[in-house]
Design a protein around this motif. Structure first.
Motif, PDB file in Angstrom:
ATOM      1  N   ALA A  93      45.885  36.809  17.992  1.00  0.00           N
ATOM      2  CA  ALA A  93      47.248  36.724  18.515  1.00  0.00           C
ATOM      3  C   ALA A  93      47.510  35.323  19.072  1.00  0.00           C
ATOM      4  O   ALA A  93      48.596  34.772  18.894  1.00  0.00           O
ATOM      5  CB  ALA A  93      47.477  37.780  19.582  1.00  0.00           C
ATOM      6  N   ASP A  97      50.318  32.778  17.734  1.00  0.00           N
ATOM      7  CA  ASP A  97      51.289  32.239  18.667  1.00  0.00           C
ATOM      8  C   ASP A  97      51.400  30.719  18.545  1.00  0.00           C
ATOM      9  O   ASP A  97      52.433  30.135  18.873  1.00  0.00           O
ATOM     10  CB  ASP A  97      50.930  32.641  20.098  1.00  0.00           C
ATOM     11  N   VAL A 132      54.416  37.993  15.741  1.00  0.00           N
ATOM     12  CA  VAL A 132      54.042  36.991  16.742  1.00  0.00           C
ATOM     13  C   VAL A 132      54.721  35.636  16.529  1.00  0.00           C
ATOM     14  O   VAL A 132      55.288  35.093  17.473  1.00  0.00           O
ATOM     15  CB  VAL A 132      52.507  36.858  16.837  1.00  0.00           C
TER      16      VAL A 132
END
Length: 194
Positions: A93, A97, A132
């Motif tokens: 993640a 990001d 994301v």
């Protein structure tokens, strides 16, 4: 006998002699003479950018939809050269990001609702890559646009994970102040090819 039991007994007695209902049918609505045009209109209603292009122009349109010098995550099976591509080999993640955008294909588009559906097959990637990064560029073929939700379910394998996207991520607080990008991309750019 409790009040609940009395009420349920009265309901059972009232419906005991009612005929059996006919089999459930799903009403179908015609999407109009041009479901692709309706799809584009409805996608735009969600504050997404939507463009129609030819297959020959697709690569140029994808490049134009991305910020200059962007790092872009791409799923396996995309079959399209994307500048700044970062293959998704189970990026975390935090890694997702750090990228600027994602480019995917779609399983289908729904004209009546302006919804893009992904079933995370080839070219679509896993759900996290579409949630994301801040920008999602999604490719939908004109032959993938269906009239309505029942038509979509006729084509979808509901045992697969499905992601339904109706515009960029947005939510409103109790005072109805719209905030974008809280639980998904702030920018959705749909390229309708064909």
């Amino acid at each position: 006998m409790s009040a609940r039991s009395e009420i349920l007994a009265a309901v059972r007695a009232a419906v005991a002699s009612a005929p059996e209902p006919p089999g459930a049918t799903v009403p179908r609505r015609a999407a109009g003479p041009d479901p692709v045009a309706l799809f584009c209109e409805r996608v735009a209603d969600y504050r997404a950018v939507v463009e129609r292009c030819s297959a020959a122009d697709l690569a140029d349109r994808v490049r134009a939809a991305l910020p200059e010098g962007a790092r872009v995550v791409v799923p396996d099976g995309l079959d399209l050269h994307v500048p700044g591509a970062v293959p998704d080999h189970h990026l975390s993640a935090a890694d997702l990001d750090a990228v600027d955008a994602v480019v995917t294909r779609a399983r289908l588009g729904i004209a009546e609702t302006g919804t893009v559906v992904l079933d995370h097959g080839p070219g679509q990637g896993r759900r996290a890559i579409t949630l994301v990064p801040d920008r999602h560029v999604c490719i939908v073929g004109v032959d993938q646009v269906v009239a309505d939700v029942p038509d979509a379910f006729d084509l979808l394998d509901t045992s697969r994970p499905l992601t339904w996207i109706s515009g960029p991520s947005a939510t409103s607080d109790i005072e109805l102040d719209r905030v974008e990008g809280v639980h998904g991309p702030r920018h959705l750019h749909v390229l309708v090819v064909g």
